[in-house]
Design an enzyme around this catalytic site. Structure first.
Site, PDB file in Angstrom:
ATOM      1  N   ARG A  40       0.824  -1.217   0.000  1.00  0.00           N
ATOM      2  CA  ARG A  40       0.000   0.000   0.000  1.00  0.00           C
ATOM      3  C   ARG A  40       0.857   1.266   0.000  1.00  0.00           C
ATOM      4  O   ARG A  40       0.476   2.276  -0.609  1.00  0.00           O
ATOM      5  CB  ARG A  40      -0.949   0.001   1.207  1.00  0.00           C
ATOM      6  CG  ARG A  40      -1.998   1.110   1.186  1.00  0.00           C
ATOM      7  CD  ARG A  40      -2.995   0.920   2.322  1.00  0.00           C
ATOM      8  NE  ARG A  40      -4.171   1.766   2.168  1.00  0.00           N
ATOM      9  CZ  ARG A  40      -4.377   2.898   2.829  1.00  0.00           C
ATOM     10  NH1 ARG A  40      -3.470   3.326   3.695  1.00  0.00           N
ATOM     11  NH2 ARG A  40      -5.478   3.598   2.636  1.00  0.00           N
ATOM     12  N   ALA A  71      -7.128   7.683  -0.824  1.00  0.00           N
ATOM     13  CA  ALA A  71      -7.047   6.253  -0.542  1.00  0.00           C
ATOM     14  C   ALA A  71      -7.965   5.973   0.634  1.00  0.00           C
ATOM     15  O   ALA A  71      -7.855   6.613   1.683  1.00  0.00           O
ATOM     16  CB  ALA A  71      -5.605   5.870  -0.203  1.00  0.00           C
ATOM     17  N   SER A  72      -8.859   5.030   0.484  1.00  0.00           N
ATOM     18  CA  SER A  72      -9.874   4.767   1.506  1.00  0.00           C
ATOM     19  C   SER A  72      -9.250   4.141   2.755  1.00  0.00           C
ATOM     20  O   SER A  72      -8.155   3.567   2.723  1.00  0.00           O
ATOM     21  CB  SER A  72     -10.952   3.832   0.958  1.00  0.00           C
ATOM     22  OG  SER A  72     -11.611   4.413  -0.143  1.00  0.00           O
ATOM     23  N   VAL A  73      -9.985   4.236   3.856  1.00  0.00           N
ATOM     24  CA  VAL A  73      -9.576   3.622   5.121  1.00  0.00           C
ATOM     25  C   VAL A  73      -9.437   2.109   4.922  1.00  0.00           C
ATOM     26  O   VAL A  73     -10.332   1.473   4.355  1.00  0.00           O
ATOM     27  CB  VAL A  73     -10.622   3.925   6.219  1.00  0.00           C
ATOM     28  CG1 VAL A  73     -10.255   3.240   7.527  1.00  0.00           C
ATOM     29  CG2 VAL A  73     -10.754   5.435   6.415  1.00  0.00           C
ATOM     30  N   PRO A  74      -8.334   1.495   5.354  1.00  0.00           N
ATOM     31  CA  PRO A  74      -8.125   0.062   5.108  1.00  0.00           C
ATOM     32  C   PRO A  74      -9.259  -0.848   5.594  1.00  0.00           C
ATOM     33  O   PRO A  74      -9.591  -1.828   4.918  1.00  0.00           O
ATOM     34  CB  PRO A  74      -6.819  -0.233   5.852  1.00  0.00           C
ATOM     35  CG  PRO A  74      -6.064   1.047   5.773  1.00  0.00           C
ATOM     36  CD  PRO A  74      -7.117   2.118   5.916  1.00  0.00           C
TER      37      PRO A  74
END
Length: 401
Positions: A40, A71-74
């Site tokens: 990531r 980038a979205s929250v994992p």
């Protein structure tokens, strides 16, 4: 190594995955392996490795009032992939390329015999995604620049479609390009809330039995939006959908009179989520909308909303009720909070009791979810199933328990 600052990317990535598992958003070993494999940090090169693997969103394209792309929250990434369930050999379309990280995960999951297409409206975003995917070994991912509302007809039909921006409506292209039996996972907005809904394409409609709370950047382009907003009084605003007959003039003085608070008897422990109440309201109460109160209004006692900017409310004529700030109660020494509703206006007490009825219904079965069926807007009126109807421009949603 135990220090966050001294750990390498691989250690941080494993820690990210363990945190996702602890949050309960990782039930698939295949998705777990993909998360452990894709680097990531290489998709967000301007962020530190610690930030890249922290459970937070990372902005890659700023906007005027909010990020234009991130980038979205994992944990949300894992949750939506679990809803989507990509399989080896499948053809997957992603709406919202972002950093390219999610497309890389999809490529891992569909394998070398599958196909992944990701599309974004911002050319600089797709340039970033293309570069990052090439540099990390995922050059086989197809990256397109365009309006995601149109999908990508050239490479349709798709076994799976995943949307990583927040639309208010479901464009017709997504219906048309999703294969029969295919799955669409989309963070859809309705009645003031946003939930990631896992639709399955069956019998010419989209039907879902699972949705999860989420938050995404609103989708731009030709996809229509129908959410409206206006201040009711200073520092208190209401958000509602275009199909709801809300008369803001009738609510102009709603906070000037007395209010009534009704307690439900249902309790929660600290940090226990109760977003299912809002979901239930959208399937049972036509007047469900969102109340947003600034801290100044809350401190002044104008209203006692449970959350400052996102509290479910019921509106009917010149009255409203909303989920009120929970009150602490003693329960065998355990800290608990009772849920309730506060009503304003002539019918405020009645609306507060109706809201509490739905709190109690949620309390009896907290895992229950409504069936959500999406019909194309031109579906004959006598065809949709029974339930509460939410009318959008291109879609009609029917929610029923």
């Amino acid at each position: 190594m135990t220090s966050m600052t001294s750990s390498g990317p691989e250690d941080l990535r494993d820690r990210m995955v363990e945190n996702i598992k602890q949050a309960g958003h990782l039930r698939s070993s295949r998705i777990e392996q993909a998360l452990r494999t894709v680097p990531r940090h290489r998709f967000v090169p301007e962020a530190s490795a610690e930030d890249a693997y922290a459970n937070k969103a990372i902005t890659i394209k700023p906007g005027e009032n909010r990020p234009a792309s991130c980038a979205s929250v994992p944990t949300v990434v894992a949750m939506m992939l679990d809803q989507l369930d990509p399989r080896p050999g499948e053809n997957v379309l992603e709406i919202g390329a972002g950093t390219g990280y999610n497309a890389a995960l999809l490529a891992e999951l569909v394998g070398e015999h599958g196909q992944v297409t990701t599309i974004d409206i911002h050319p600089d975003v797709t340039d970033h995604a293309r570069t990052a995917l090439n540099e990390t070994g995922y050059g086989r991912v197809r990256v397109l620049t365009g309006d995601g509302a149109l999908g990508d007809l050239e490479h349709a039909p798709y076994d799976k479609i995943i949307v990583t921006v927040g639309p208010w409506d479901l464009p017709a292209a997504w219906f048309d390009q999703l294969a029969p039996g295919g799955r669409l996972v989309v963070p859809l907005h309705w009645r003031g809330q946003a939930r990631s809904v896992a639709f399955v394409h069956e019998d010419a409609v989209l039907r879902a039995h699972d949705s999860q709370l989420c938050g995404f950047i609103p989708m731009i382009g030709i996809v229509p939006t129908g959410e409206q907003t206006r201040d009711i009084t200073t520092d208190v605003a209401l958000y509602w959908d275009a199909d709801q007959p809300i008369d803001l003039d009738a609510l102009r003085n709603v906070f000037t009179g007395t209010d009534t608070t009704v307690w439900s008897g249902a309790t929660v422990v600290p940090n226990e989520p109760f977003d299912g109440i809002w979901l239930r309201l959208t399937a049972t109460e036509p007047g469900t909308c969102r109340l947003a109160a600034d801290d100044t209004a809350l401190e002044a006692g104008v209203c006692t909303a449970a959350f400052p900017y996102r509290t479910p409310a019921l509106v009917e004529g010149d009255s409203l009720a909303y989920l009120t700030k929970p009150r602490p109660v003693e329960d065998a020494g355990e800290r608990r909070y009772e849920l309730g509703a506060t009503g304003h206006g002539p019918a405020g007490a009645t609306l507060a009791e109706r809201l509490c009825e739905q709190i109690r219904a949620w309390d009896r079965d907290r895992a229950a979810q409504p069936t959500i069926t999406a019909y194309p807007a031109d579906t004959p009126d006598d065809e949709p199933a029974q339930g509460l109807v939410v009318t959008k421009q291109q879609t009609r949603l029917v929610l029923s328990y």
